[in-house]
Design an enzyme around this catalytic site. Structure first.
Site, short mmCIF file in Angstrom:
data_model
loop_
_atom_site.label_atom_id
_atom_site.label_comp_id
_atom_site.label_asym_id
_atom_site.label_seq_id
_atom_site.Cartn_x
_atom_site.Cartn_y
_atom_site.Cartn_z
N LYS A 67 0.87 -1.27 -0.16
CA LYS A 67 -0.10 -0.03 0.01
C LYS A 67 1.08 1.22 -0.02
CE LYS A 67 -3.68 0.00 2.58
NZ LYS A 67 -4.68 0.26 3.56
N LYS A 79 2.56 -3.39 10.97
CA LYS A 79 1.33 -3.48 11.52
C LYS A 79 1.43 -3.96 12.93
CE LYS A 79 -3.15 -3.23 10.08
NZ LYS A 79 -3.79 -2.39 9.23
N THR A 151 -9.69 8.58 3.57
CA THR A 151 -9.82 7.31 2.87
C THR A 151 -11.33 7.28 1.99
OG1 THR A 151 -8.76 6.16 4.71
CG2 THR A 151 -9.96 4.86 3.05
N GLY A 181 -21.56 -1.46 4.13
CA GLY A 181 -20.90 -0.88 5.35
C GLY A 181 -20.76 0.66 5.28
N ALA A 184 -17.00 4.44 9.23
CA ALA A 184 -16.29 5.72 9.20
C ALA A 184 -16.05 6.06 7.86
CB ALA A 184 -15.09 5.56 10.14
N GLY A 186 -17.46 4.28 4.69
CA GLY A 186 -18.74 3.92 3.80
C GLY A 186 -19.65 5.18 3.90
N ALA A 239 -16.81 -2.86 4.33
CA ALA A 239 -17.02 -3.61 5.76
C ALA A 239 -15.86 -4.57 6.13
CB ALA A 239 -18.45 -4.24 5.55
N ALA A 260 -13.52 0.48 -0.09
CA ALA A 260 -12.55 0.57 0.97
C ALA A 260 -11.75 -0.62 1.66
CB ALA A 260 -12.81 1.41 1.93
N ASN A 262 -9.89 -3.74 3.34
CA ASN A 262 -8.74 -4.24 2.93
C ASN A 262 -8.84 -5.89 2.63
OD1 ASN A 262 -6.64 -2.50 3.52
ND2 ASN A 262 -7.48 -2.44 5.67
P1 NAI Z 1 -15.94 0.93 10.56
O1 NAI Z 1 -15.76 -0.23 11.63
O2 NAI Z 1 -16.01 2.27 10.90
O3 NAI Z 1 -17.30 0.44 9.67
C1 NAI Z 1 -17.49 -0.75 9.06
C2 NAI Z 1 -19.20 -0.98 8.94
O4 NAI Z 1 -19.26 -2.10 8.26
C3 NAI Z 1 -20.01 -0.66 10.24
O5 NAI Z 1 -20.69 0.29 10.06
C4 NAI Z 1 -20.47 -2.14 10.53
O6 NAI Z 1 -21.85 -2.15 11.05
C5 NAI Z 1 -20.30 -2.63 8.85
N1 NAI Z 1 -20.75 -3.94 8.61
C6 NAI Z 1 -20.10 -5.10 9.25
N2 NAI Z 1 -20.29 -5.95 8.66
C7 NAI Z 1 -21.05 -5.55 7.65
C8 NAI Z 1 -21.95 -6.56 6.51
N3 NAI Z 1 -21.78 -8.01 6.56
N4 NAI Z 1 -22.55 -6.05 5.60
C9 NAI Z 1 -22.51 -4.58 5.70
N5 NAI Z 1 -22.10 -4.05 6.46
C10 NAI Z 1 -21.40 -4.42 7.76
O7 NAI Z 1 -14.51 0.83 9.72
P2 NAI Z 1 -14.07 1.63 8.39
O8 NAI Z 1 -12.98 2.20 9.29
O9 NAI Z 1 -15.19 2.27 7.97
O10 NAI Z 1 -13.46 0.73 7.65
C11 NAI Z 1 -14.01 -0.12 6.48
C12 NAI Z 1 -13.20 -1.07 5.83
O11 NAI Z 1 -12.12 0.00 5.05
C13 NAI Z 1 -12.25 -2.01 6.68
O12 NAI Z 1 -12.13 -3.05 5.97
C14 NAI Z 1 -11.12 -1.14 6.88
O13 NAI Z 1 -9.89 -2.17 7.10
C15 NAI Z 1 -10.97 -0.59 5.78
N6 NAI Z 1 -10.08 0.80 5.53
C16 NAI Z 1 -10.35 1.71 6.53
C17 NAI Z 1 -9.71 2.78 6.31
C18 NAI Z 1 -9.88 4.06 7.39
O14 NAI Z 1 -9.15 5.03 6.99
N7 NAI Z 1 -10.94 4.07 8.33
C19 NAI Z 1 -8.22 3.02 5.66
C20 NAI Z 1 -8.03 1.65 4.97
C21 NAI Z 1 -8.99 0.62 4.79
#
Ligand code: NAI
Length: 349
Positions: A67, A79, A151, A181, A184, A186, A239, A260, A262
Site C-alpha cells: 500500500k 502492522k 480514505t 458498510g 467511518a 462508507g 465492511a 475501501a 482491506n
Molecule cells: P468501521 O468499523 O467504521 O465501519 C464498518 C461498517 O461495516 C460498520 O458500520 C459495520 O456495521 C458494517 N458492517 C459490518 N459487517 C457488515 C456486513 N456484513 N454488511 C454490511 N455492513 C457491515 O470501519 P471503517 O473505518 O469504515 O473501515 C471499513 C473498511 O475499510 C475496513 O475493511 C477497513 O479495514 C478498511 N480501511 C479503512 C481505512 C480507514 O481510514 N478507516 C483505511 C483503509 C482501509
C-alpha cells in the site's frame, strides 16, 4: 509455535511481548523499511489463539508495504496486533496502550504506529505521551485526526477512475452504487457518490444509522445478507475483508468492484475469477490508500489541504496506470498493482 510462521515470512522484524498484566499478546510486525519506517495501524482484537494473531499481523504488515509503495509514500509496511482476551476499557485500556507505546518506542523508529480496527485517536493520544513514533493523534494533541474521511475521498476518486475505464465516462449520474458498510469510510463515501449523481444502495447491520443515511440521500436499503447478488453497476465493499471468493464471485451482479475494505480477495486466484466474470476490480491496497496518504502527508510531509486534495485525486491516476499495465501485460489488475509496488521497492532497495 510461532517459529514456522516467522520462518515462512519474508518481512524484516517482529517484536513480541506477552503482557501478563492484561493477559494480552503484542505483536509488532515490520515487513519492510526499504522505503522508510514501517507504518501501519495497531489492531485490538480477540483471536482464537496467539498464533492466529501473529499470522494476521504478518499478513497485514506485508499488505501495508504494498500500500505504501503503491501510494509512493516514504514509508514501509508495518502492522501491530494486540490480541486481548476481551476488549479493554477505561484504566485497563489506558495502561495497556501505555505499555504498548513503550514497546513501539523500544523499536527505535523502525515501526510507526497508527489506529486500526478497534483503536482510535484517543488511544493514539495516549501512545503519543510515551513515544514519538505515532501518527493519527487528535488535532488537539498535534495529530491529523481521523484519516477515514480522506480514505473515503480517495476511494471516491478511485471509483470515478474505475467507472471511466469500465463505462467510458466518469459521469456517475444514474449509476447504482452499492456501499456495503456505512461506517467511518462508507458513510462519507455514500455522500460523495450521492453528490456525484449516483443512486446509492446501502447495507449495514446498524439499522438505525443506515436507514437514516438512506433516507437523507434518497437511497435504497438492502439487507447485509443480500449484498452479494444485488444488481448495481458499482459495488463498493467498505465492511470486512474476504468478500471476493469462489463462492461469491459467480453471484455478483455488478460491473465494477471498487471499495475501501482491506483484503477483499478471499484467496489466491480470486482476482482471476473476478476478471473472468467481466468485472473490473480496483485493487484494494491502491484505492484505499487515502488513510496513509492523510497521515503521512499532514504529519510528516507538511502538506496543506490543497496538496492533500490533489494527492487523493491522484489515486485515480494510479488506478489508470494499473489498468493500463494489466491490459498491456495480460495480467489481472491486482497482479499489475503488485508489480507496480514491487518495482518501486526494487528501485529503492
Ligand atoms: P468501521 O468499523 O467504521 O465501519 C464498518 C461498517 O461495516 C460498520 O458500520 C459495520 O456495521 C458494517 N458492517 C459490518 N459487517 C457488515 C456486513 N456484513 N454488511 C454490511 N455492513 C457491515 O470501519 P471503517 O473505518 O469504515 O473501515 C471499513 C473498511 O475499510 C475496513 O475493511 C477497513 O479495514 C478498511 N480501511 C479503512 C481505512 C480507514 O481510514 N478507516 C483505511 C483503509 C482501509
Amino acid at each position: 509455535m510461532f517459529e514456522e510462521l516467522l520462518h515462512a515470512w519474508d518481512g524484516e522484524e517482529v517484536a513480541l511481548r506477552f503482557d501478563a498484566a492484561s493477559n494480552a499478546w503484542m505483536f509488532v510486525c515490520v515487513h519492510s523499511t526499504v522505503l522508510g519506517p514501517g507504518m501501519g495501524g495497531v489492531r485490538l482484537q480477540r483471536y482464537a489463539t496467539p498464533h492466529d494473531a501473529l499470522a494476521d499481523g504478518l499478513r497485514l504488515a506485508g499488505a501495508m508495504t504494498l500500500k505504501q509503495a503503491a501510494a509512493d509514500l516514504p514509508f514501509g509496511g508495518g502492522k501491530a496486533v494486540l490480541a486481548v482476551p476481551d476488549i479493554p476499557r477505561g484504566a485497563d485500556r489506558a495502561a495497556l496502550f501505555s505499555r504498548y507505546a513503550d514497546l513501539v518506542n523500544a523499536m527505535g523508529g523502525t515501526y510507526v504506529t497508527a489506529a486500526d480496527m478497534n483503536t482510535g485517536q484517543a488511544d493514539m493520544d495516549l501512545v503519543g505521551e510515551r513515544t514519538a513514533h505515532v501518527l493519527g493523534r487528535s488535532p488537539e494533541r498535534g495529530g491529523s485526526g481521523d484519516p477515514a474521511p480522506s480514505t473515503a475521498r480517495g476511494v471516491f476518486h478511485g471509483i470515478v477512475a474505475t467507472a471511466r475505464r469500465r463505462f467510458g465516462s466518469s459521469d456517475l449520474a444514474g449509476k447504482r452504487a452499492l456501499v456495503q458498510g456505512v461506517g467511518a469510510v462508507g458513510f462519507p463515501l455514500a455522500e460523495h457518490l450521492h453528490e456525484a449523481g449516483a443512486s446509492v444502495i446501502l447495507a449495514d447491520p446498524n439499522a438505525e444509522r443506515v436507514s437514516a443515511l438512506a433516507e437523507r440521500l434518497g437511497g435504497t436499503l438492502v439487507a447485509p445478507v443480500d449484498v452479494v447478488g444485488t444488481e448495481c453497476e458499482i459495488f463498493a465493499p467498505c465492511a470486512t475483508g474476504g468478500i471476493l471468493s469462489a463462492e461469491t464471485i459467480p453471484k455478483l451482479r455488478c460491473s465494477v468492484v471498487a471499495g475501501a475494505a482491506n483484503n477483499q480477495l478471499a484467496a489466491e486466484g480470486a482476482d482471476e475469477l473476478v476478471r473472468d466474470a467481466g468485472i473490473l476490480y480496483a485493487p484494494d491496497f491502491v484505492i484505499n490508500a487515502g488513510g496513509v496518504i492523510h497521515l503521512a502527508g499532514y504529519e510528516t510531509l507538511g502538506w496543506d489541504e490543497g496538496k492533500m486534495a490533489s494527492r487523493l485525486e491522484s489515486i485515480g491516476d494510479t488506478l489508470d496506470e494499473v489498468f493500463d499495465a494489466a491490459d498491456r501485460d495480460g495480467v489481472t489488475t491486482d497482479a499489475a498493482a503488485r508489480r507496480m509496488a514491487r518495482s518501486r521497492l526494487d528501485a529503492a532497495g
